[in-house]
Scaffold this active site. Sequence first.
Site: not given
Ligand code: UDX
Ligand code: UDX
Length: 465
Positions: A12, A40, A132, A225, A228, A277
């Site tokens: 993912g 994927r 994860s 998180n 932030l 997240c």
């Molecule tokens: C990740 C982390 O794993 C999550 O805990 C964190 O909070 C955010 O980032 P992310 O990579 O964003 O998640 O998720 P996603 O893009 O949905 O990818 C997960 C992948 O795992 C999917 O492609 C899904 O098909 C795969 N999967 C899920 C497996 O291969 N086996 C399973 O049993 C379940």
């Molecule tokens: C977040 C954490 O930053 C990262 O460390 C963790 O691994 C996953 O979660 P992400 O969700 O990918 O990353 O993006 P981030 O840049 O943190 O933004 C999160 C959300 O907050 C977005 O919707 C962004 O637009 C918003 N944001 C961020 C604001 O509205 N204002 C800000 O100043 C910063």
Amino acid sequence: MNIKNICCIGAGYVGGPTMTVIAQKCPHIKVTVVDINESRIAAWNSADLSKLPVFEPGLAGVVKEARNRNLFFSTDVDKAIDEAEMIFMSVNTPTKTYGKGKGMAADLKYIELCARQIARVSKQNKIVVEKSTLPVRTASAIKNILENTGNGVEFQILSNPEFLAEGTAVQDLLSPDRVLIGGGSTAEDKEAIQALVDIYANWVPRERILTTNVWSSELSKLTANAFLAQRVSSINAMSEICEKTGADVNEVAKAIGMDSRIGNKFLRASVGFGGSCFQKDILNLVYIAKTYGLNEVADYWEQVILMNDHQKQRFSDNIVSTLYNTVSGKKITFFGWAFKKDTNDTRESAAIKVADNLLNEHANISVYDPKVTKERIYADLEYLNSRDPEENRKFLKVENDPYKAANDSHAIAVLTEWDEFKTYDWEKIYSKMQKPAFVFDGRGILDINKLKKIGFVCYKIGSSS
Ligand code: UDX
Ligand code: UDX
């Protein structure tokens, strides 16, 4: 311990880019990323690099360099587990939608399935790494499942949360502020920790690789998180006060950000944070606090989410009240659908909630986003189950051209901070809109004075002028 084969389960947003960078930086290690989702994996293997399932600036180039050299994407999960000395678990951990903890706790179904598969397939000792984001103490559950297989294989469990942010994933992976590795205290645990430290040390300076106990590592990810997200909710709370008092939130952010104790990052007022997240992890933290009877702690963190919900609601309420208390039958154009710029990810994006609210008010919406597909946008709306899928398609249209999207509309709402929105020909946009023509800048990125001169009536988050 010398690691020669890595397997990552889950291709993912986290697993894909993370393993791509590990493979690029460690050509001596074979990295296999597996996923149960065949399409994927096919997309990761696509010859056309614009078809990769994750859009991240710079990612395609790194994939091109490492793929089929020492980076492989496959659906043969068993084979990759069997070959690897180290296995990363990077499957998704969504908020539970059923049963105990519904709407709050993390659903660990996929993590447990992964652990059981690893236990079934493994014939030699392995290091299992939690990539994860997981509730604190999950490692002990994983260890329990792995150790009860009776086939004599030993497992070391490490926690190695990922801090990359989407849109800057490659840069964050190449040059992380820190790498966090949590592990146990036995000699075998220490050896496992060292093996993972050695992998990152191929490109990350040693002083940025932090080792802790497993529980600290698991909890640090949720804490980071939560902090932030709290900053975004804090500045968003101030944005509403600014609008009432004549202060400007950008000026306030600059003034407080120059205090080195506060710092100037993450102070951009917005229509609300999104992403996979922040909400999920805070809900998880709230659930953990409640489980231990820490109700004040739970309420404290829950407020960050309530503030975020309020920010999205008041943005759409403001559109309705400004357009003379009705948007029924009026065309409103959304610039942006992704939860932030430079990503095609829409999970928990503020745009979804704002669109849902306006559709409830019978608006006609037209959406333009440079990276998000039409199918994704309709899937996001269908997931809410607020109305029939046909109604979503009838009242919300997705356009590939921003000017076409804006034609004949009463208002433009900026939901994502894509840079290109700043450089559009706003005079041209204005000339084709209904008058008075409104702009609602939910990201505070547009030059409002310039727009006013053209003739637009403007609202900018956190500003009364
Ligand atoms: C990740 C982390 O794993 C999550 O805990 C964190 O909070 C955010 O980032 P992310 O990579 O964003 O998640 O998720 P996603 O893009 O949905 O990818 C997960 C992948 O795992 C999917 O492609 C899904 O098909 C795969 N999967 C899920 C497996 O291969 N086996 C399973 O049993 C379940
Ligand atoms: C977040 C954490 O930053 C990262 O460390 C963790 O691994 C996953 O979660 P992400 O969700 O990918 O990353 O993006 P981030 O840049 O943190 O933004 C999160 C959300 O907050 C977005 O919707 C962004 O637009 C918003 N944001 C961020 C604001 O509205 N204002 C800000 O100043 C910063």
